[in-house]
Design a protein around this motif. Structure first.
Motif, short mmCIF file in Angstrom:
data_model
loop_
_atom_site.label_atom_id
_atom_site.label_comp_id
_atom_site.label_asym_id
_atom_site.label_seq_id
_atom_site.Cartn_x
_atom_site.Cartn_y
_atom_site.Cartn_z
N ASN A 45 0.82 -1.21 0.00
CA ASN A 45 0.00 0.00 0.00
C ASN A 45 0.86 1.26 0.00
N MET A 46 1.92 1.27 0.79
CA MET A 46 2.82 2.43 0.81
C MET A 46 3.46 2.61 -0.56
N SER A 47 3.90 1.53 -1.16
CA SER A 47 4.55 1.60 -2.46
C SER A 47 3.61 2.11 -3.54
N ILE A 50 3.00 5.95 -3.00
CA ILE A 50 4.10 6.84 -3.37
C ILE A 50 4.34 6.81 -4.88
N GLN A 51 4.12 5.67 -5.52
CA GLN A 51 4.24 5.60 -6.98
C GLN A 51 3.17 6.47 -7.64
N SER A 52 1.96 6.46 -7.11
CA SER A 52 0.89 7.30 -7.63
C SER A 52 1.25 8.77 -7.53
N VAL A 53 1.81 9.17 -6.39
CA VAL A 53 2.21 10.56 -6.18
C VAL A 53 3.29 10.97 -7.18
N VAL A 54 4.33 10.16 -7.31
CA VAL A 54 5.43 10.47 -8.21
C VAL A 54 4.91 10.60 -9.65
N SER A 55 4.07 9.68 -10.05
CA SER A 55 3.51 9.72 -11.40
C SER A 55 2.67 10.97 -11.64
N ASN A 56 1.79 11.28 -10.68
CA ASN A 56 0.93 12.46 -10.83
C ASN A 56 1.72 13.75 -10.85
N VAL A 57 2.69 13.89 -9.96
CA VAL A 57 3.48 15.12 -9.91
C VAL A 57 4.36 15.25 -11.14
N ALA A 58 4.95 14.15 -11.59
CA ALA A 58 5.81 14.20 -12.78
C ALA A 58 5.04 14.60 -14.02
N ASN A 59 3.75 14.32 -14.06
CA ASN A 59 2.94 14.65 -15.24
C ASN A 59 2.36 16.06 -15.22
N HIS A 73 -2.80 18.02 -2.97
CA HIS A 73 -3.07 17.27 -1.75
C HIS A 73 -4.24 16.31 -1.94
N HIS A 74 -5.27 16.76 -2.64
CA HIS A 74 -6.45 15.92 -2.89
C HIS A 74 -6.06 14.71 -3.73
N ARG A 75 -5.29 14.92 -4.79
CA ARG A 75 -4.88 13.79 -5.66
C ARG A 75 -4.03 12.79 -4.89
N ARG A 76 -3.15 13.31 -4.02
CA ARG A 76 -2.29 12.42 -3.24
C ARG A 76 -3.13 11.54 -2.31
N GLY A 82 -5.14 1.99 1.51
CA GLY A 82 -5.15 1.49 2.89
C GLY A 82 -4.69 2.54 3.89
N ASN A 83 -4.71 2.17 5.16
CA ASN A 83 -4.29 3.09 6.22
C ASN A 83 -2.84 3.53 6.06
N SER A 84 -1.97 2.59 5.72
CA SER A 84 -0.55 2.95 5.57
C SER A 84 -0.35 3.90 4.40
N GLY A 85 -1.18 3.77 3.37
CA GLY A 85 -1.10 4.69 2.24
C GLY A 85 -1.54 6.09 2.62
N VAL A 86 -2.59 6.18 3.44
CA VAL A 86 -3.06 7.49 3.91
C VAL A 86 -1.98 8.14 4.77
N ILE A 87 -1.35 7.38 5.64
CA ILE A 87 -0.27 7.91 6.47
C ILE A 87 0.88 8.37 5.58
N THR A 88 1.24 7.58 4.60
CA THR A 88 2.31 7.95 3.67
C THR A 88 1.96 9.24 2.94
N SER A 89 0.70 9.36 2.52
CA SER A 89 0.30 10.57 1.79
C SER A 89 0.39 11.80 2.69
N GLN A 90 0.12 11.64 3.96
CA GLN A 90 0.23 12.77 4.88
C GLN A 90 1.69 13.15 5.14
N ILE A 91 2.57 12.18 5.17
CA ILE A 91 4.00 12.48 5.29
C ILE A 91 4.45 13.27 4.07
N LEU A 92 4.02 12.84 2.90
CA LEU A 92 4.38 13.54 1.68
C LEU A 92 3.77 14.94 1.64
N ARG A 93 2.58 15.08 2.20
CA ARG A 93 1.96 16.40 2.28
C ARG A 93 2.84 17.34 3.10
N GLY A 94 3.34 16.86 4.22
CA GLY A 94 4.24 17.67 5.05
C GLY A 94 5.51 18.04 4.30
#
Length: 104
Positions: A45-47, A50-59, A73-76, A82-94
């Motif tokens: 889920n974390m992977s 973070i892959q979704s974030v990298v892909s979206n930002v790169a585009n 932030h909404h796209r991320r 899953g829960n670990s993905g939401v936590i990862t997205s919040q770390i990336l938001r910071g």
């Protein structure tokens, strides 16, 4: 004390490199999460998140990261798995909030 300045592209490249390493080691992370139950998908889920974030930002077009932070932030969060993905997205938001003002 010396300081180093990084561009938003430097940060994106660092996150992309971290995403690659996490993807290579996601099974190891999956085995780490055993509390409260061993769900077996934390690393996956974390992977995927973070892959979704990298892909979206790169585009995004150049300069768009600075112009549309709320959409970013909404796209991320919507790419989180899953829960670990939401936590990862919040770390990336910071990380993103801390990097505001970087050169594009």
């Amino acid at each position: 004390m010396s300081t180093t300045t990084y561009s938003s592209n430097n940060v994106l490249n660092a996150v992309a490199a971290a995403a690659k390493v996490l993807d290579e080691r996601k099974e190891e992370v999956n085995r780490l999460n055993v509390f409260p139950v061993p769900d077996g998908d934390t690393g996956t889920n974390m992977s995927l998140t973070i892959q979704s974030v990298v892909s979206n930002v790169a585009n995004l077009p150049i300069g768009a990261r600075r112009r549309h932070p709320q959409g970013r932030h909404h796209r991320r969060l919507m790419g989180a798995r899953g829960n670990s993905g939401v936590i990862t997205s919040q770390i990336l938001r910071g990380l993103c909030e801390g990097s505001q003002g970087f050169d594009e």
